[in-house]
Scaffold this motif. Sequence first.
Motif, short mmCIF file in Angstrom:
data_model
loop_
_atom_site.label_atom_id
_atom_site.label_comp_id
_atom_site.label_asym_id
_atom_site.label_seq_id
_atom_site.Cartn_x
_atom_site.Cartn_y
_atom_site.Cartn_z
N HIS A 127 0.81 -1.21 0.00
CA HIS A 127 0.00 0.00 0.00
C HIS A 127 0.85 1.27 0.00
O HIS A 127 0.30 2.36 0.00
N SER A 128 2.15 1.14 0.02
CA SER A 128 2.99 2.34 0.08
C SER A 128 3.07 3.01 -1.28
O SER A 128 2.72 2.44 -2.30
N ARG A 129 3.56 4.24 -1.27
CA ARG A 129 3.68 5.02 -2.49
C ARG A 129 5.08 5.60 -2.56
O ARG A 129 5.75 5.74 -1.55
N VAL A 130 5.45 6.01 -3.74
CA VAL A 130 6.72 6.69 -3.92
C VAL A 130 6.61 8.07 -3.30
O VAL A 130 5.58 8.74 -3.41
N ASN A 131 7.66 8.51 -2.66
CA ASN A 131 7.71 9.85 -2.06
C ASN A 131 6.56 10.09 -1.09
O ASN A 131 5.95 11.15 -1.07
N GLU A 132 6.25 9.12 -0.24
CA GLU A 132 5.16 9.27 0.71
C GLU A 132 5.35 10.45 1.66
O GLU A 132 4.41 11.06 2.10
N ASN A 133 6.58 10.74 1.97
CA ASN A 133 6.85 11.79 2.96
C ASN A 133 7.23 13.12 2.32
O ASN A 133 7.89 13.93 2.93
N VAL A 134 6.80 13.36 1.10
CA VAL A 134 7.20 14.56 0.37
C VAL A 134 6.56 15.82 0.94
O VAL A 134 7.23 16.81 1.17
N ARG A 135 5.29 15.81 1.17
CA ARG A 135 4.56 17.02 1.56
C ARG A 135 5.17 17.72 2.78
O ARG A 135 5.45 18.91 2.71
N PRO A 136 5.35 17.05 3.90
CA PRO A 136 5.83 17.81 5.06
C PRO A 136 7.28 18.27 4.94
O PRO A 136 7.67 19.25 5.57
N GLN A 137 8.10 17.61 4.12
CA GLN A 137 9.52 17.92 4.11
C GLN A 137 9.93 18.85 2.98
O GLN A 137 10.85 19.63 3.14
N LEU A 138 9.32 18.75 1.83
CA LEU A 138 9.72 19.55 0.67
C LEU A 138 8.73 20.66 0.41
O LEU A 138 7.53 20.50 0.62
#
Length: 155
Positions: free
Chosen positions: A88-99
């Motif tokens: 169920h994971s996605r590429v760049n899951e943690n993009v929003r809060p960090q970039l």
Amino acid sequence: MDLITVLILVFIGLVLLLVELIFLPGTTFVGILGFLVLAGGVWLGYEKMGAANGHIILSVALVLSVAIVVFSFKADVWSKFALKEVNHSRVNENVRPQLQEGETGSALSALRPSGTAMFHDQHYEVHTNGEFLNAGTPVVITRINHHKVIVKPVS
């Protein structure tokens, strides 16, 4: 000699079918070759040994073929090749809060138009608007659309 040749062909055909069903599932060269060798052995049995013996050879080949198929399903061989877990994971899951848009980084791979770039000492999958960029090119984030990071070269 004819009986031995027929039995060897039938045996080799059955072994190839067994290998196809248990070790190499799917329609491959081995399964087709096994079927052809088995059919050739049965045909040779009819040709060289007469119709009565040909019927016996055909019957034995059919019974053994069905037994091999039933065994391969009973042995639960197919479940070893089946996908049982869901990712169920996605590429760049943690993009929003960090970039954030406007941040700069460096392309780690060639972007044609997708590739990998580094921001804040982490690797991210990034995309360009169609441009091809070489590895090492400084890039700036122009847009973040869900988990998709769009970059362009720093001008």
